[in-house]
Design a protein around this motif. Sequence first.
Motif, PDB file in Angstrom:
ATOM      1  N   PHE A   1     -12.391  -6.395  -9.023  1.00 51.22           N
ATOM      2  CA  PHE A   1     -12.195  -6.353  -7.317  1.00 51.22           C
ATOM      3  C   PHE A   1     -11.096  -5.807  -7.389  1.00 51.22           C
ATOM      4  CE2 PHE A   1     -11.653  -7.911  -3.113  1.00 51.22           C
ATOM      5  CZ  PHE A   1     -13.337  -7.606  -2.638  1.00 51.22           C
ATOM      6  N   TYR A   2     -11.333  -5.107  -6.008  1.00 52.45           N
ATOM      7  CA  TYR A   2     -10.203  -4.273  -6.117  1.00 52.45           C
ATOM      8  C   TYR A   2      -9.637  -4.804  -4.225  1.00 52.45           C
ATOM      9  CZ  TYR A   2      -6.570  -0.562  -4.005  1.00 52.45           C
ATOM     10  OH  TYR A   2      -5.397  -0.189  -3.915  1.00 52.45           O
ATOM     11  N   ASP A   3      -8.695  -4.967  -4.161  1.00 52.77           N
ATOM     12  CA  ASP A   3      -8.185  -5.279  -3.194  1.00 52.77           C
ATOM     13  C   ASP A   3      -6.878  -5.806  -2.415  1.00 52.77           C
ATOM     14  OD1 ASP A   3      -8.323  -6.923  -1.386  1.00 52.77           O
ATOM     15  OD2 ASP A   3      -8.756  -8.731  -1.088  1.00 52.77           O
ATOM     16  N   GLU A   4      -6.811  -4.438  -1.584  1.00 49.20           N
ATOM     17  CA  GLU A   4      -4.939  -3.743  -0.877  1.00 49.20           C
ATOM     18  C   GLU A   4      -4.985  -4.852   0.151  1.00 49.20           C
ATOM     19  OE1 GLU A   4      -5.488   0.186  -1.416  1.00 49.20           O
ATOM     20  OE2 GLU A   4      -6.336   0.521   0.711  1.00 49.20           O
ATOM     21  N   LYS A   5      -5.586  -5.217   1.040  1.00 51.48           N
ATOM     22  CA  LYS A   5      -5.952  -5.809   2.018  1.00 51.48           C
ATOM     23  C   LYS A   5      -4.752  -7.190   2.588  1.00 51.48           C
ATOM     24  CE  LYS A   5     -10.120  -3.837   3.296  1.00 51.48           C
ATOM     25  NZ  LYS A   5     -10.642  -4.382   2.479  1.00 51.48           N
ATOM     26  N   GLY A   6      -3.967  -7.339   3.399  1.00 52.29           N
ATOM     27  CA  GLY A   6      -3.981  -8.541   3.838  1.00 52.29           C
ATOM     28  C   GLY A   6      -2.314  -8.917   2.765  1.00 52.29           C
ATOM     29  N   ALA A   7      -1.747 -10.184   2.712  1.00 54.23           N
ATOM     30  CA  ALA A   7      -0.365 -10.541   2.349  1.00 54.23           C
ATOM     31  C   ALA A   7      -1.501 -11.425   0.927  1.00 54.23           C
ATOM     32  CB  ALA A   7      -0.180 -11.765   2.967  1.00 54.23           C
ATOM     33  N   VAL A   8      -0.392 -10.756  -0.040  1.00 61.15           N
ATOM     34  CA  VAL A   8      -0.831 -11.199  -1.254  1.00 61.15           C
ATOM     35  C   VAL A   8      -1.126 -12.739  -1.735  1.00 61.15           C
ATOM     36  CG1 VAL A   8       1.152 -11.265  -2.909  1.00 61.15           C
ATOM     37  CG2 VAL A   8      -0.527 -10.446  -4.239  1.00 61.15           C
ATOM     38  N   GLY A   9      -0.507 -13.402  -0.966  1.00 58.33           N
ATOM     39  CA  GLY A   9      -0.905 -14.961  -0.957  1.00 58.33           C
ATOM     40  C   GLY A   9      -2.316 -14.999  -0.441  1.00 58.33           C
ATOM     41  N   ARG A  10      -2.807 -14.352   0.262  1.00 61.36           N
ATOM     42  CA  ARG A  10      -4.183 -14.158   1.228  1.00 61.36           C
ATOM     43  C   ARG A  10      -5.227 -13.843   0.084  1.00 61.36           C
ATOM     44  NH1 ARG A  10      -3.251 -13.520   6.603  1.00 61.36           N
ATOM     45  NH2 ARG A  10      -6.122 -13.288   6.378  1.00 61.36           N
ATOM     46  N   ARG A  11      -4.693 -13.091  -0.493  1.00 62.25           N
ATOM     47  CA  ARG A  11      -5.204 -11.699  -1.627  1.00 62.25           C
ATOM     48  C   ARG A  11      -5.912 -12.907  -2.551  1.00 62.25           C
ATOM     49  NH1 ARG A  11      -2.982  -6.886  -2.448  1.00 62.25           N
ATOM     50  NH2 ARG A  11      -1.227  -6.652  -1.038  1.00 62.25           N
ATOM     51  N   TYR A  12      -4.731 -13.496  -2.907  1.00 61.29           N
ATOM     52  CA  TYR A  12      -5.036 -15.082  -4.262  1.00 61.29           C
ATOM     53  C   TYR A  12      -5.997 -16.648  -3.547  1.00 61.29           C
ATOM     54  CZ  TYR A  12      -0.826 -13.448  -6.761  1.00 61.29           C
ATOM     55  OH  TYR A  12       0.052 -12.265  -7.840  1.00 61.29           O
ATOM     56  N   ARG A  13      -5.665 -16.526  -2.276  1.00 59.42           N
ATOM     57  CA  ARG A  13      -6.540 -17.442  -2.069  1.00 59.42           C
ATOM     58  C   ARG A  13      -8.077 -17.451  -1.971  1.00 59.42           C
ATOM     59  NH1 ARG A  13      -2.570 -20.187   0.285  1.00 59.42           N
ATOM     60  NH2 ARG A  13      -1.326 -20.649  -1.582  1.00 59.42           N
ATOM     61  N   ARG A  14      -8.226 -15.023  -1.733  1.00 57.75           N
ATOM     62  CA  ARG A  14      -9.615 -15.828  -1.556  1.00 57.75           C
ATOM     63  C   ARG A  14     -10.302 -16.079  -2.732  1.00 57.75           C
ATOM     64  NH1 ARG A  14     -12.299 -13.422   2.708  1.00 57.75           N
ATOM     65  NH2 ARG A  14     -13.488 -12.318   1.381  1.00 57.75           N
TER      66      ARG A  14
ATOM     67  N   LYS B   1       0.513  -1.381   0.244  1.00 53.97           N
ATOM     68  CA  LYS B   1       0.066  -0.172  -0.015  1.00 53.97           C
ATOM     69  C   LYS B   1       0.825   1.119   0.173  1.00 53.97           C
ATOM     70  CE  LYS B   1      -2.777  -1.611   3.376  1.00 53.97           C
ATOM     71  NZ  LYS B   1      -4.063  -1.554   4.132  1.00 53.97           N
ATOM     72  N   LYS B   2       1.916   1.540  -0.852  1.00 54.36           N
ATOM     73  CA  LYS B   2       2.839   2.701  -1.072  1.00 54.36           C
ATOM     74  C   LYS B   2       3.235   2.854  -2.405  1.00 54.36           C
ATOM     75  CE  LYS B   2       6.432   0.234   1.137  1.00 54.36           C
ATOM     76  NZ  LYS B   2       7.167   0.028   2.020  1.00 54.36           N
ATOM     77  N   ASP B   3       4.034   3.608  -2.258  1.00 51.68           N
ATOM     78  CA  ASP B   3       4.782   3.840  -3.651  1.00 51.68           C
ATOM     79  C   ASP B   3       4.443   4.102  -4.904  1.00 51.68           C
ATOM     80  OD1 ASP B   3       6.967   3.568  -1.795  1.00 51.68           O
ATOM     81  OD2 ASP B   3       7.340   1.757  -2.300  1.00 51.68           O
ATOM     82  N   GLY B   4       3.301   4.332  -4.385  1.00 53.97           N
ATOM     83  CA  GLY B   4       2.329   5.017  -6.256  1.00 53.97           C
ATOM     84  C   GLY B   4       1.203   3.472  -6.729  1.00 53.97           C
ATOM     85  N   MET B   5       1.647   2.646  -5.807  1.00 50.56           N
ATOM     86  CA  MET B   5       1.386   0.964  -6.302  1.00 50.56           C
ATOM     87  C   MET B   5      -0.300   1.175  -6.030  1.00 50.56           C
ATOM     88  SD  MET B   5       3.618  -1.160  -5.009  1.00 50.56           S
ATOM     89  CE  MET B   5       5.424  -1.182  -4.769  1.00 50.56           C
ATOM     90  N   PRO B   6      -0.921   1.896  -4.710  1.00 47.82           N
ATOM     91  CA  PRO B   6      -2.308   1.628  -4.782  1.00 47.82           C
ATOM     92  C   PRO B   6      -3.250   2.657  -6.288  1.00 47.82           C
ATOM     93  CG  PRO B   6      -1.989   1.498  -2.579  1.00 47.82           C
ATOM     94  CD  PRO B   6      -0.242   2.204  -4.226  1.00 47.82           C
TER      95      PRO B   6
END
Length: 533
Positions: free
Chosen positions: A471-484, A449-454
């Motif tokens: 769907f946009y998702d910035e919460k939690g580790a990226v691996g967890r976001r993939y799983r969801r 959530k930094k350096d212009g990425m969001p």
Amino acid sequence: MEKLVSLCKRRGFMFQSSEIYGGINGFWDYGPLGVELKRNIKDAWWRDMVTGHDDLTQLPGAPGSYEMTGLDCTIIMHPQVWKCSGHYDLFHDYMVDCRESKRRYRHDQIQGRWVEAKGKKIFATAGSDSEAPEADLERQALKFFGMRSKNADELKWDGPLASLTTVDDFELVLGPDAKTLGTLTAPREFNLMFKTTIGALGGEADSAFLRPETAQGIFVNFKNVVDSSRVRVPFGIAQVGKSFRNEITPRNFTFRSREFEQMEIEFFCHPDSSAEWYTYWRDRRFKWYLDLGLDEGKLQLRDHDQDELSHYSRGTADVEYAFPFLPEGEFGELEGIAHRGDFDLRSHMEGKLDPATNPLTVELNEDGKPRHRGSGKDLSYRDDLTGERFIPHVIEPSAGADRATLAFLCEAYTEDEAPDDKGKMQSRVVMKLHPRIAPIKAAIFPLVKKDGMPEMAQDLYRTLKKDWNVFYDEKGAVGRRYRRQDEAGTPFCVTVDGDSIQDNTVTIRHRDTLEQWRVKADDLTDELRKLIG
Ligand code: ATP
């Protein structure tokens, strides 16, 4: 199956209707993901059958080119519709009640076996919800005869498992939930149509029915469609909508519900070519399910035997799927494709036809008058090129949107392994839905959530949103976001990382192969369009 049911609830595919009040049997709600999935299935059907249909080309297997059009009819129709269609007289099941347990069962769904012990022979039974009828029967018989399970081999079984319909003397029947013999009533008719009342007075004359199928709305509008559009036979009219059946034993999740949605086509053609059209539709509809991802090994096209057919029909076939809740080797109906001859149009013209007559004639009452009078309107068709007038034959592919949704969910549910953030393999649940029907087509993540990425990820999200549900998702580790997203069936995840800011590229991750590759951010829409199809 339990795992799928729990995932459906946890991730918002499906909920029991009115759940906070304990639910209501046979009714289901679609949650945020489920509503998108079912809508995509109905849209794919409508697009493939109606709006995307090419009227000018002779499709492979079709006897000629044809037109397709649509309709949207009311759920409540004139009660005479159901009298002439035959639903009023025939659309019923036989039920038996148990005086002891107060439970009600479908006559043909009670199964049992003759068993003898202590000089007495009875017909022990199990209800349709029994998962292991043989074991249940043994338990029931032991209890009835007051015997212990170690003496089970003293029970003398006679004949295989058979339906209660094979038994005449109900005094010898032990009901599925009864302790004493002879508690089941004789079978009684039970109409499957939901009755309702129109207007404030509420007399019998004001009663009407919720439609048990969408097809009749098409037949009664046949003339309107022919007169108001320029369609020529052969052509089809499609309709998607709710139907209602007061099923006695709703079960197997949404497979047998009391409120469900149908996707039906009535295809009108010349009697001389109707057999060929029937074959075309049967094969075309079977292929549709394969193209959307059902496994060929779990799908079958079952032609009805000659003795299952009405004499006016040249064929009926069911598309069936090996649902995981069914015993090994058994299949459940997804769709029926029927050759219906001119039965429906003539019934709405002349009065309810007697399906047992050959050639078909109007069914008469005791006074020799039509049992149910038709509309008296001429529903024949005149071919303006040949001048021939005839009553078209009908081919009816009739599919259930809820059963299709359930089959796609069952097919999609997969457990496999995928690496976590540290590269360690972990087990995962993934819904391998075809991209066309997946509720969410792509998820967009900034790696951090930094350096212009969001900001960059949100820009991409807004661009893609114009075409798809993303769907946009910035919460939690990226691996967890993939799983969801794997559990939601999202086929592609797009990640914006540090390099993206430098070189304007992003990573696409494929849900099923786990393959990852970089594309230019400007090419993302085109790339996804190719992948989603
Ligand atoms: P079944 O024998 O399973 O009751 P049916 O032969 O009565 O089905 P049709 O009248 O041919 O079914 O209806 C066409 C389609 O509508 C079915 O193939 C199915 O997909 C769907 N359908 C029918 N009844 C139900 C129901 N109670 N719940 C969900 N879908 C249904």
